[in-house]
Design an enzyme around this catalytic site. Structure first.
Site, PDB file in Angstrom:
ATOM      1  N   ASP A   1      27.801 -19.224   4.043  1.00  0.00           N
ATOM      2  CA  ASP A   1      29.295 -19.058   4.788  1.00  0.00           C
ATOM      3  C   ASP A   1      28.766 -18.512   5.814  1.00  0.00           C
ATOM      4  O   ASP A   1      27.676 -17.788   6.067  1.00  0.00           O
ATOM      5  CB  ASP A   1      30.389 -18.386   3.713  1.00  0.00           C
ATOM      6  CG  ASP A   1      31.665 -18.220   4.627  1.00  0.00           C
ATOM      7  OD1 ASP A   1      32.080 -19.139   4.946  1.00  0.00           O
ATOM      8  OD2 ASP A   1      32.216 -16.973   4.580  1.00  0.00           O
TER       9      ASP A   1
ATOM     10  N   ASP B   1      31.503 -16.992   8.524  1.00  0.00           N
ATOM     11  CA  ASP B   1      32.186 -15.820   8.979  1.00  0.00           C
ATOM     12  C   ASP B   1      32.181 -14.599   7.801  1.00  0.00           C
ATOM     13  O   ASP B   1      32.454 -14.911   6.832  1.00  0.00           O
ATOM     14  CB  ASP B   1      33.463 -15.956   9.538  1.00  0.00           C
ATOM     15  CG  ASP B   1      33.505 -16.874  10.675  1.00  0.00           C
ATOM     16  OD1 ASP B   1      32.626 -16.813  11.447  1.00  0.00           O
ATOM     17  OD2 ASP B   1      34.613 -17.717  10.666  1.00  0.00           O
TER      18      ASP B   1
END
Length: 186
Positions: free
Chosen positions: A11, A13
């Site tokens: 992922d 952020d």
């Protein structure tokens, strides 16, 4: 062609860069964790393929556009390259939660895009690293092994304790990479 067992999907952020509840809207707001950039480079140098799968609903919400997102991802590629690493593919979902797409995590569409881009038959046995339950759920749907990092929203996710039965938990991406490289060298 990379092997799924040597693939780490991240992922963005909260895993690679600082997250914000107000969204990361500009290149100036995109602040990577220095240890994450080094961790990605170390994975690459050890023969691992690294990809990114990221929800970016700020686009559909009008907070930033795809050109701004491309600037952020260009900077990510540049920093990782300067550190001696490589990101093989970045898949992103520009849709909002009510847009009815199939790519917004926890749906597996982004990971399917990664699988197709890397020409893999399966993602089974690869790693999905995230800071939220939806990251892990998307990975598990595709047969990935789950890793939760405590950076970003990860500590809040861990505190809820729901859906983490199959996840390994680490303080940050660098700690996971330390563990993974030790496991594969042992």
């Amino acid at each position: 062609m990379p092997a799924a067992s040597r693939l780490v999907i991240l992922d963005r952020d909260g895993v690679i860069n600082h997250d914000s509840d107000a969204y990361i809207k500009t290149l100036g707001e995109w602040v990577p964790y220095p240890t994450a950039i080094q961790a990605i480079a170390r994975l690459s140098q050890a023969g691992w393929t690294v990809a990114v799968a990221t929800n970016q609903s700020g686009i559909s919400r009008g907070y930033y556009d795809e050109a701004t997102l491309a600037e952020m991802h260009g900077e990510l590629h540049r920093l990782v390259s300067e550190a001696g690493g490589c990101i093989a593919h970045i898949a992103y979902c520009p849709h909002g939660p009510d847009d009815g797409c199939d790519c917004r995590k926890p749906l597996p569409g982004l990971l399917e895009q990664v699988r197709e881009a890397l020409r893999l038959d399966t993602l089974s046995g690869s790693w999905m690293v995230g800071d939220s339950l939806r990251d892990l759920q998307a990975g598990e749907r595709m047969g990935c092994r789950s890793v939760l990092v405590r950076t970003g929203k990860g500590s809040r996710t861990e505190a809820k304790g729901i859906g983490l039965e199959h996840a390994l938990v680490f303080d940050d991406l660098a700690a996971f990479v330390d563990w993974l490289l030790h496991q594969t060298q042992a």
